[in-house]
Design a protein around this motif. Sequence first.
Motif, PDB file in Angstrom:
ATOM      1  N   ARG A  54       0.855  -1.188   0.000  1.00 26.77           N
ATOM      2  CA  ARG A  54       0.000   0.000   0.000  1.00 26.77           C
ATOM      3  C   ARG A  54       0.888   1.233   0.000  1.00 26.77           C
ATOM      4  O   ARG A  54       2.090   1.154   0.231  1.00 26.77           O
ATOM      5  CB  ARG A  54      -0.939   0.003   1.207  1.00 26.77           C
ATOM      6  CG  ARG A  54      -0.242   0.199   2.533  1.00 26.77           C
ATOM      7  CD  ARG A  54      -1.207   0.035   3.683  1.00 26.77           C
ATOM      8  NE  ARG A  54      -2.266   1.004   3.659  1.00 26.77           N
ATOM      9  CZ  ARG A  54      -2.499   1.898   4.622  1.00 26.77           C
ATOM     10  NH1 ARG A  54      -1.690   1.945   5.674  1.00 26.77           N
ATOM     11  NH2 ARG A  54      -3.496   2.738   4.540  1.00 26.77           N
ATOM     12  N   GLY A  55       0.266   2.376  -0.241  1.00 27.57           N
ATOM     13  CA  GLY A  55       1.010   3.632  -0.246  1.00 27.57           C
ATOM     14  C   GLY A  55       1.188   4.167  -1.658  1.00 27.57           C
ATOM     15  O   GLY A  55       1.273   3.413  -2.630  1.00 27.57           O
ATOM     16  N   GLU A  56       1.271   5.474  -1.759  1.00 23.79           N
ATOM     17  CA  GLU A  56       1.379   6.109  -3.073  1.00 23.79           C
ATOM     18  C   GLU A  56       2.735   5.887  -3.721  1.00 23.79           C
ATOM     19  O   GLU A  56       2.877   6.086  -4.923  1.00 23.79           O
ATOM     20  CB  GLU A  56       1.107   7.609  -2.921  1.00 23.79           C
ATOM     21  CG  GLU A  56      -0.319   7.903  -2.477  1.00 23.79           C
ATOM     22  CD  GLU A  56      -0.532   9.364  -2.159  1.00 23.79           C
ATOM     23  OE1 GLU A  56      -0.532  10.182  -3.095  1.00 23.79           O
ATOM     24  OE2 GLU A  56      -0.694   9.682  -0.977  1.00 23.79           O
ATOM     25  N   GLU A  57       3.759   5.506  -2.942  1.00 25.45           N
ATOM     26  CA  GLU A  57       5.057   5.213  -3.530  1.00 25.45           C
ATOM     27  C   GLU A  57       5.111   3.798  -4.083  1.00 25.45           C
ATOM     28  O   GLU A  57       5.792   3.541  -5.075  1.00 25.45           O
ATOM     29  CB  GLU A  57       6.169   5.387  -2.483  1.00 25.45           C
ATOM     30  CG  GLU A  57       6.376   6.813  -2.023  1.00 25.45           C
ATOM     31  CD  GLU A  57       5.401   7.198  -0.937  1.00 25.45           C
ATOM     32  OE1 GLU A  57       4.642   6.299  -0.502  1.00 25.45           O
ATOM     33  OE2 GLU A  57       5.372   8.363  -0.539  1.00 25.45           O
ATOM     34  N   ALA A  58       4.395   2.859  -3.441  1.00 25.15           N
ATOM     35  CA  ALA A  58       4.466   1.449  -3.842  1.00 25.15           C
ATOM     36  C   ALA A  58       3.399   1.075  -4.851  1.00 25.15           C
ATOM     37  O   ALA A  58       3.589   0.154  -5.650  1.00 25.15           O
ATOM     38  CB  ALA A  58       4.342   0.550  -2.607  1.00 25.15           C
ATOM     39  N   VAL A  59       2.278   1.770  -4.851  1.00 24.62           N
ATOM     40  CA  VAL A  59       1.156   1.430  -5.728  1.00 24.62           C
ATOM     41  C   VAL A  59       0.879   2.627  -6.627  1.00 24.62           C
ATOM     42  O   VAL A  59       0.856   3.775  -6.168  1.00 24.62           O
ATOM     43  CB  VAL A  59      -0.097   1.071  -4.905  1.00 24.62           C
ATOM     44  CG1 VAL A  59      -1.237   0.668  -5.827  1.00 24.62           C
ATOM     45  CG2 VAL A  59       0.215  -0.048  -3.920  1.00 24.62           C
ATOM     46  N   ALA A  60       0.686   2.350  -7.907  1.00 22.25           N
ATOM     47  CA  ALA A  60       0.410   3.423  -8.862  1.00 22.25           C
ATOM     48  C   ALA A  60      -0.919   4.088  -8.523  1.00 22.25           C
ATOM     49  O   ALA A  60      -1.760   3.543  -7.789  1.00 22.25           O
ATOM     50  CB  ALA A  60       0.399   2.876 -10.282  1.00 22.25           C
ATOM     51  N   THR A  61      -1.113   5.292  -9.069  1.00 22.59           N
ATOM     52  CA  THR A  61      -2.325   6.046  -8.769  1.00 22.59           C
ATOM     53  C   THR A  61      -3.566   5.274  -9.181  1.00 22.59           C
ATOM     54  O   THR A  61      -3.641   4.711 -10.273  1.00 22.59           O
ATOM     55  CB  THR A  61      -2.296   7.396  -9.497  1.00 22.59           C
ATOM     56  OG1 THR A  61      -2.110   7.167 -10.902  1.00 22.59           O
ATOM     57  CG2 THR A  61      -1.167   8.257  -8.976  1.00 22.59           C
ATOM     58  N   TRP A  62      -4.532   5.237  -8.311  1.00 21.16           N
ATOM     59  CA  TRP A  62      -5.757   4.501  -8.571  1.00 21.16           C
ATOM     60  C   TRP A  62      -6.944   5.302  -8.047  1.00 21.16           C
ATOM     61  O   TRP A  62      -6.788   6.356  -7.429  1.00 21.16           O
ATOM     62  CB  TRP A  62      -5.736   3.124  -7.897  1.00 21.16           C
ATOM     63  CG  TRP A  62      -5.550   3.157  -6.405  1.00 21.16           C
ATOM     64  CD1 TRP A  62      -4.383   3.144  -5.724  1.00 21.16           C
ATOM     65  CD2 TRP A  62      -6.590   3.264  -5.426  1.00 21.16           C
ATOM     66  NE1 TRP A  62      -4.611   3.228  -4.372  1.00 21.16           N
ATOM     67  CE2 TRP A  62      -5.968   3.292  -4.152  1.00 21.16           C
ATOM     68  CE3 TRP A  62      -7.983   3.322  -5.490  1.00 21.16           C
ATOM     69  CZ2 TRP A  62      -6.688   3.396  -2.976  1.00 21.16           C
ATOM     70  CZ3 TRP A  62      -8.708   3.422  -4.303  1.00 21.16           C
ATOM     71  CH2 TRP A  62      -8.059   3.450  -3.062  1.00 21.16           C
ATOM     72  N   GLY A  63      -8.129   4.798  -8.267  1.00 24.88           N
ATOM     73  CA  GLY A  63      -9.350   5.410  -7.783  1.00 24.88           C
ATOM     74  C   GLY A  63     -10.486   4.414  -7.877  1.00 24.88           C
ATOM     75  O   GLY A  63     -10.338   3.318  -8.440  1.00 24.88           O
TER      76      GLY A  63
END
Length: 710
Positions: free
Chosen positions: A105-114
């Motif tokens: 998890r996290g914005e550094e490990a996982v690409a932008t999503w929604g």
Amino acid sequence: MASGAAGRVAPLPGELTLSFLTRIAARYHLAIRDLLAAVTDVGGLQNLTGMLYPDSEIHLNAQARSRIAALCHIPPQALERALPAWTREEPCGKYGAGPVGRLMRGEEAVATWGPACPACTAARTGRRVPARRYLAAQERVCARHQYWLLYLPGTSGLPVPLGRCLEVIQAQRQHVRLLRRSPTGAQAFEVARAIIGTWWEQPWPDEERLWPARLEATCPAEADPGWWKVAARDLIIYPETVAVARVLDNSGWQQRTISASRGHLPYRLGELPALLGELADQLVRPWLAHHLAAVTHGPLFTWAHSCVRTRAAPTPTAQRTLWKVHSSHRPRPLSDLLTSQGSPVDSGQQPALRAVKRLRGYSLQAERSFSKGLGHARIYHRQHEHLAVPKEAVPDGYPLGQWIANLRTRHTRMPAHQVAALSAIYPWWNAPWSTLWQRTWHHARTHTQTHGALEPTRGFPTTNYSLGEWLYLQCTRYSELHPGQQHLLAEIGINAHEAATARPRRRNLKAGEEEALGHARSYAAGHGDLASVSATTMHHGYPLGRWLAGRRSQQGRSVLAHHRAQALADIDPWWCPPWNLKWQRSYHRARDTAAGQPLYPDTGFTGLDDSLTGRWLRRQCSTYDELHDEQQRLLAEIGITAEAARTAREHARTAPKAPAATPAPGAKDKTSQARRAADPSTPTGLSASRTAYRRTKASPRTPQPPRAPP
């Protein structure tokens, strides 16, 4: 589960792997934890690492992926095409071989999503099950069902209705057109997002009306307005971000920015009024140009600075520089600002903001180093009223000049609080012109405060020659100066009209001669003579050596005025002797040596502390009869009379010759080099014997004239 009783479950395009597994678990009427336990089961143990959160993503190895493909009845190739993270990583498990899963998890490990649009998901799957998808910036809007797909850390996302904000949907259409027609559209959008994000974080001016209205129109009924202002940042600023990106990506506006700079790097955005006016028109904020005019830092200033510096060239290097967003300018991630316990909208809990978190990339050591340099800068400013520090300056043992020079080279990448701290001390600390120009301007301002206004039409009569010449030079090239330089000159009374009527500064030869003589007197008082002045000697910043070399040249050609020669003779009678200056310098050295101890010619001056002086005195005694009468008189002043010279010669003839010791290899060369360096009367370069040998070998021997006395 193995029988596939639930039937076929297809993934959504771009869906997160964990979101797909959640929908499979719902089809089998299982919790997601139970499904993960079954997929990663190795001998009754769960081969799964990481913690499960609503915003997590999972990476699976090949064996686990094969189990998932069997459960959903979808070929692995189709799953790989639909799920971006399906084969992104092959994680290692805790229990050896077998199926493995790794939660991240996290914005550094996982690409932008929604979140996926709920209406589109229901139409595609036939079920109202929430899903999450990887979303690019232009995919945040579902124009068909009028939703903004909002990412919220710690949650599964929040679809926000846009029925009252149709300008967001219109901006999405413009965004798609920008990306379709421009290869740098995506980069321009990131720069624009940093620009608008900086404005968002600052206090909003009283004239701002659009953002508060948009916040009110999109805020859920049960959400706290303060929490929503942080969470909905990207939604609220989206129309302005697209509008700014379209302006920055326009090659016509890039060229206008370059032309408006007139070849000068900008110091503040007010020097580019056309660009600010266009941004104000596109953002429907007429007051914006006035607010941005004084800005000297930030992503918009950095873009304009890079545009002028690189000329917006199409080369890859120039394009990388133009569209680079430095870490200090990027908007802070929402995970740094919001609580990680989930959204108040989803859970009904009390809205809360996380305590201010340390900036990513923040270095405590770097901040301490900056604070130390800032303290020295304050002290220097109190003493000199500016920060135009020479690069080599080391006040109080601290390399302040180098420290400020380093900051000037990267001032566009510095954090905003550091720039604000330096600008509060001295606004022109990073001026795009030389520090020498700035120091000279301060000298001129001090002159006006002490002696009154300047008089350009009369040739600056109250200034000294060098300052008057500098001021006249600024007047002659006034139209080529930076706008900031013109502003500073206007503060001391030199505007465009005064510059056009300026007259050159006339040199006062008499004052210049008196200044030079004053430096000569000061030098002679400190050193005892003028013979030691060489052509490169500087005395308190004045080129005394160059001036005295010119007077010696005039004296040698008998063109120096008598009163000027007499003024120098009053300072030092032997400032320009009829013999070599090296002899005069050696004489002064011998005089200083003899002042503290007696001379003994009968021992060959061997009792002197300075062996080089003893050798020089023996040489003068051996050639005493060949010396000039005045040289003999000078030697007599230190006790070397004709009788003393005769005694020294007799000692030299009767003294036994000591056997010469065999020097160590290389010692002879080093000794001779040291003697030549220490004795100013010894010629440098090749030795005289070697030079004579080469000349003799190259040409027949010819009678040599008698040697001149040293």
